[in-house]
Design a protein around this motif. Sequence first.
Motif, PDB file in Angstrom:
ATOM      1  N   ALA A  51       0.844  -1.219   0.071  1.00 28.25           N
ATOM      2  CA  ALA A  51       0.066   0.139   0.065  1.00 28.25           C
ATOM      3  C   ALA A  51       1.035   1.062  -0.197  1.00 28.25           C
ATOM      4  CB  ALA A  51      -0.978  -0.266   0.928  1.00 28.25           C
TER       5      ALA A  51
ATOM      6  N   LEU B 268      -6.911   0.542  -8.707  1.00 30.47           N
ATOM      7  CA  LEU B 268      -6.146   1.576  -8.666  1.00 30.47           C
ATOM      8  C   LEU B 268      -5.506   1.471  -9.679  1.00 30.47           C
ATOM      9  CD1 LEU B 268      -4.481   2.882  -5.459  1.00 30.47           C
ATOM     10  CD2 LEU B 268      -5.818   4.360  -6.359  1.00 30.47           C
TER      11      LEU B 268
ATOM     12  N   PHE C  45      -8.553   9.707  -0.386  1.00 30.10           N
ATOM     13  CA  PHE C  45      -8.949   8.461   0.073  1.00 30.10           C
ATOM     14  C   PHE C  45     -10.424   8.394   1.194  1.00 30.10           C
ATOM     15  CE2 PHE C  45      -4.534   5.765  -0.728  1.00 30.10           C
ATOM     16  CZ  PHE C  45      -4.797   5.895  -2.215  1.00 30.10           C
TER      17      PHE C  45
ATOM     18  N   LEU D 183      -5.753  -0.604   1.090  1.00 24.24           N
ATOM     19  CA  LEU D 183      -5.386   0.873   1.215  1.00 24.24           C
ATOM     20  C   LEU D 183      -5.906   1.918   2.423  1.00 24.24           C
ATOM     21  CD1 LEU D 183      -6.824   2.337  -2.116  1.00 24.24           C
ATOM     22  CD2 LEU D 183      -4.339   2.173  -1.802  1.00 24.24           C
TER      23      LEU D 183
ATOM     24  N   THR E  87     -13.626   1.426  -5.361  1.00 26.55           N
ATOM     25  CA  THR E  87     -13.782   0.677  -4.141  1.00 26.55           C
ATOM     26  C   THR E  87     -14.161   0.041  -3.948  1.00 26.55           C
ATOM     27  OG1 THR E  87     -14.775   2.250  -2.806  1.00 26.55           O
ATOM     28  CG2 THR E  87     -12.811   3.027  -3.495  1.00 26.55           C
TER      29      THR E  87
ATOM     30  N   GLU F 227      -4.004  10.116   0.278  1.00 27.83           N
ATOM     31  CA  GLU F 227      -4.686  10.395   1.329  1.00 27.83           C
ATOM     32  C   GLU F 227      -6.119  10.702   1.791  1.00 27.83           C
ATOM     33  OE1 GLU F 227      -0.284   9.048   1.857  1.00 27.83           O
ATOM     34  OE2 GLU F 227      -1.052  10.569   1.182  1.00 27.83           O
TER      35      GLU F 227
ATOM     36  N   LEU G 213       0.779   3.849  -2.495  1.00 28.73           N
ATOM     37  CA  LEU G 213       0.115   5.621  -2.337  1.00 28.73           C
ATOM     38  C   LEU G 213       1.627   6.538  -2.786  1.00 28.73           C
ATOM     39  CD1 LEU G 213       0.028   5.907   1.239  1.00 28.73           C
ATOM     40  CD2 LEU G 213      -1.757   6.087  -0.810  1.00 28.73           C
TER      41      LEU G 213
ATOM     42  N   PHE H 106      -8.796  -0.718   6.715  1.00 26.87           N
ATOM     43  CA  PHE H 106      -8.415  -0.012   4.837  1.00 26.87           C
ATOM     44  C   PHE H 106      -9.676  -0.425   3.833  1.00 26.87           C
ATOM     45  CE2 PHE H 106      -5.026  -1.547   7.662  1.00 26.87           C
ATOM     46  CZ  PHE H 106      -3.270  -1.599   7.139  1.00 26.87           C
TER      47      PHE H 106
ATOM     48  N   LEU I  77      -9.830   5.481  -8.760  1.00 26.70           N
ATOM     49  CA  LEU I  77     -10.578   4.745  -7.442  1.00 26.70           C
ATOM     50  C   LEU I  77     -11.870   4.426  -7.990  1.00 26.70           C
ATOM     51  CD1 LEU I  77      -8.957   3.169  -4.705  1.00 26.70           C
ATOM     52  CD2 LEU I  77      -9.584   4.835  -3.942  1.00 26.70           C
TER      53      LEU I  77
END
Length: 317
Positions: free
Chosen positions: A4, A70, A108, A93, A151, A105, A8, A65, A149
């Motif tokens: 992860a 991605l 996210f 992530l 999810t 971050e 990032l 997480f 992204l």
Amino acid sequence: MALAAGLLSFATLTACNKDGGESGGFSKTKSGIEYKIFKKVGNKYEQREIGAEGDPTYKDRIGKFLTGYLSYRTGKDSVLEDTRKKLNSVVPLPLVELKQKGTPEEAFSLLQPGDSGVFRFQADSLFKGPGRSVPGYLKNSGNVVVMHLATEKLIDEAAAMAMQQELQQKMMAQQQKEMMAYASEQLKKDDVVLQEYIKKNNLVGMKKTPSGMYYQVTKPGTGPKAKPGQTVSVNYMGTLLTGKMFDSSEKSGKPFDFPLGQGQVIPGWDEGIALLNKGSRAILLIPSTLAYGQRGAGADIPADSPLRFEVELVDIK
């Protein structure tokens, strides 16, 4: 979480997106991230807005997480990374307490499980600090960094660690598969080159091993053959097929000692020296896959170079 963290880092340093320089339809955070977020409603996705202070429910997800796919692109739609294609799997992530805004971050933190998002970062804002500058390929493709992204769900740390281990094993297996495919193809190319070299230099009597190495004993020895683990002493001269010498035992003024079959020399040497009786002299023609492969060796041995060695097995200790 090494995987992860690596993702990032990659997002921060290199990512971009197919929306390129177009900014229509994007909302913007206080920190400057442009975004579009879509929430799945039934079989459709609906765009949703985030308040100026971010997602108020994020505090409940910190420490967990978020799994997702991605992908990163340049402003001209060049794919830099795509975890779906590379791993065919979601990746974990980490959702952390935000200490710096305007980062992946923070992006996210705006997502809830099941959301999909596109996030645009100005490249200049991600390359702050001494010694850091925006790479030319980013400047030339819009100077933006965009992350896609999609999810799926929230998982805890234990599940994330298990997922990471599985992904690492999968990546290692894929790398091994790619290396084997490359070696097989390169060995075919090397064999053509070596056969041409043998013919051009009239090296009659060369023998080929199952691994693809050619050898010729030019002076038979009367002693025993070395066994794996025994230390052998070898005089040698190594050249490229062009005739350029890159190394020789004469440089040190004494034979080179090494334990046979222990992987301390190139595979072609472990195999070739094991074929010789003590006192033998021989020519070894070693394909690059049994020598220094794709990496080459310093400035003297280019990548994918078959090599010629003239060797003498002086002693077995």
